[in-house]
Design a protein around this motif. Structure first.
Motif, mmCIF file in Angstrom:
data_model
loop_
_atom_site.group_PDB
_atom_site.id
_atom_site.type_symbol
_atom_site.label_atom_id
_atom_site.label_comp_id
_atom_site.label_asym_id
_atom_site.label_seq_id
_atom_site.Cartn_x
_atom_site.Cartn_y
_atom_site.Cartn_z
ATOM 1 N N PRO A 28 -34.109 32.227 -33.565
ATOM 2 C CA PRO A 28 -34.710 31.040 -32.961
ATOM 3 C C PRO A 28 -35.190 31.292 -31.529
ATOM 4 O O PRO A 28 -34.600 32.089 -30.790
ATOM 5 C CB PRO A 28 -33.573 30.011 -32.988
ATOM 6 N N ALA A 29 -36.261 30.601 -31.152
ATOM 7 C CA ALA A 29 -36.815 30.755 -29.815
ATOM 8 C C ALA A 29 -35.779 30.429 -28.744
ATOM 9 O O ALA A 29 -35.752 31.068 -27.682
ATOM 10 C CB ALA A 29 -38.035 29.848 -29.662
ATOM 11 N N ALA A 30 -34.909 29.455 -29.031
ATOM 12 C CA ALA A 30 -33.889 29.070 -28.043
ATOM 13 C C ALA A 30 -32.946 30.242 -27.761
ATOM 14 O O ALA A 30 -32.533 30.448 -26.606
ATOM 15 C CB ALA A 30 -33.103 27.866 -28.546
ATOM 16 N N ASP A 31 -32.600 31.013 -28.782
ATOM 17 C CA ASP A 31 -31.717 32.168 -28.582
ATOM 18 C C ASP A 31 -32.431 33.271 -27.814
ATOM 19 O O ASP A 31 -31.851 33.919 -26.937
ATOM 20 C CB ASP A 31 -31.223 32.696 -29.929
ATOM 21 N N ARG A 32 -33.696 33.506 -28.140
ATOM 22 C CA ARG A 32 -34.462 34.519 -27.410
ATOM 23 C C ARG A 32 -34.604 34.131 -25.936
ATOM 24 O O ARG A 32 -34.485 34.977 -25.042
ATOM 25 C CB ARG A 32 -35.846 34.697 -28.041
ATOM 26 N N GLU A 33 -34.845 32.867 -25.697
ATOM 27 C CA GLU A 33 -34.993 32.397 -24.316
ATOM 28 C C GLU A 33 -33.678 32.516 -23.556
ATOM 29 O O GLU A 33 -33.657 32.876 -22.374
ATOM 30 C CB GLU A 33 -35.490 30.954 -24.312
ATOM 31 N N ALA A 34 -32.564 32.222 -24.234
ATOM 32 C CA ALA A 34 -31.260 32.336 -23.583
ATOM 33 C C ALA A 34 -30.953 33.780 -23.224
ATOM 34 O O ALA A 34 -30.401 34.064 -22.154
ATOM 35 C CB ALA A 34 -30.173 31.768 -24.498
ATOM 36 N N LEU A 35 -31.334 34.706 -24.088
ATOM 37 C CA LEU A 35 -31.125 36.130 -23.792
ATOM 38 C C LEU A 35 -32.027 36.574 -22.643
ATOM 39 O O LEU A 35 -31.595 37.313 -21.744
ATOM 40 C CB LEU A 35 -31.397 36.977 -25.037
ATOM 41 N N ALA A 36 -33.266 36.134 -22.650
ATOM 42 C CA ALA A 36 -34.187 36.500 -21.577
ATOM 43 C C ALA A 36 -33.732 35.928 -20.231
ATOM 44 O O ALA A 36 -33.946 36.542 -19.182
ATOM 45 C CB ALA A 36 -35.596 36.007 -21.912
ATOM 46 N N ALA A 37 -33.101 34.770 -20.259
ATOM 47 C CA ALA A 37 -32.670 34.107 -19.021
ATOM 48 C C ALA A 37 -31.554 34.855 -18.314
ATOM 49 O O ALA A 37 -31.279 34.595 -17.140
ATOM 50 C CB ALA A 37 -32.225 32.682 -19.331
#
Length: 263
Positions: free
Chosen positions: A80-89
């Motif tokens: 999910p995009a939310a997980d990718r964004e959390a990792l990138a953050a």
């Protein structure tokens, strides 16, 4: 005696102690005939590993995230995009905080935690007590992560086997590429009910880096439907340590014959 009870009792005779205990524990609350846990029972999340050497642990985990995401992509897993964004953050976070936040995301995909203590003795913890949290579908590859807390700083190959896996006790378990979509059916004994593989080079190393926290990719493909138990043994390969430095865990699965809801 019900058909399910008969199958479970027969299965217990083919499993190691860890798998048998897990299967009995799951059956006990509602009786063998029902063989499932009470509704609402969920295991706590896997513990967040606090690294004693945060900077090198963070550097390895950052590289490990890239390996994992690439492998999941090739396996056809939709992160999910939310997980990718959390990792990138986590990029701009301090080392300790980044380690914790990264683990929170990757733990959602974990099958188990392998703790290796300072003397390289293993203990294994399931990521959940509910088989519904590890759904698999007959003749479809299912991808999981295995989290490792490497207190021993071991750098040997990291391996997995299962007596219930077809070909899962010999060579060839490590694969250069992940399975994607359907898997091929095969003749198998009644005690073997799934295929097992760990993804290795070139996508990601199938060996411990010596750093404290990292994840490995394992895949299963069920050849049967209905309640099935399996015992997984994780151990250090390559002759780095003496025999006996391994750990096993028994898990219950409920392979379906159709698509898993929400997957």
């Amino acid at each position: 005696m019900t058909d399910l009870a008969t199958r479970m009792i027969a299965t217990l005779g083919q499993l190691g102690p860890a798998a048998a205990v897990a299967l009995l524990a799951l059956a006990a609350p509602l009786g063998v005939a029902q063989a499932r846990e009470p509704e609402g029972v969920r295991a706590p999340a896997l513990p967040i590993i606090v690294a004693r050497q945060a900077k090198p642990a963070r550097e390895r985990l950052d590289a490990n995230v890239a390996e994992v995401l690439k492998t999941l992509e090739q396996a056809g897993v939709d992160v999910p995009a939310a997980d990718r964004e959390a990792l990138a953050a986590t990029k701009d976070m301090p080392d300790g905080l980044a380690l914790g936040e990264t683990q929170k995301v990757l733990d959602r995909y974990a099958l188990a935690l392998v703790d290796i203590n300072d003397e390289a003795w293993f203990s294994i913890t399931s990521a959940t007590s509910d088989p519904a949290d590890r759904p698999i579908e007959r003749l479809k590859w299912r991808t999981f992560l295995v989290k490792v807390n490497n207190n021993a700083r071991a750098t040997s190959p990291f391996e997995v086997r299962s007596l219930q896996a077809v070909g899962g006790v010999g060579d060839g378990v490590v694969s250069a590429e992940p399975g994607r979509g359907a898997c091929e059916d095969a003749a198998h004994g009644w005690a073997q009910w799934f295929r097992l593989r760990m993804v290795g080079e070139p996508l990601m190393p199938a060996r411990l880096s010596g750093k404290e926290v990292e994840y490995f990719v394992v895949q299963m493909c069920s050849l049967e439907a209905g309640d099935r138990a399996a015992e997984f043994t994780f151990y250090l390969g390559g002759g780095q340590v003496s025999q006996g430095h391994y750990g096993a865990i028994g898990l219950l699965f409920r392979p379906t014959t159709g698509p898993v809801a929400g997957r």
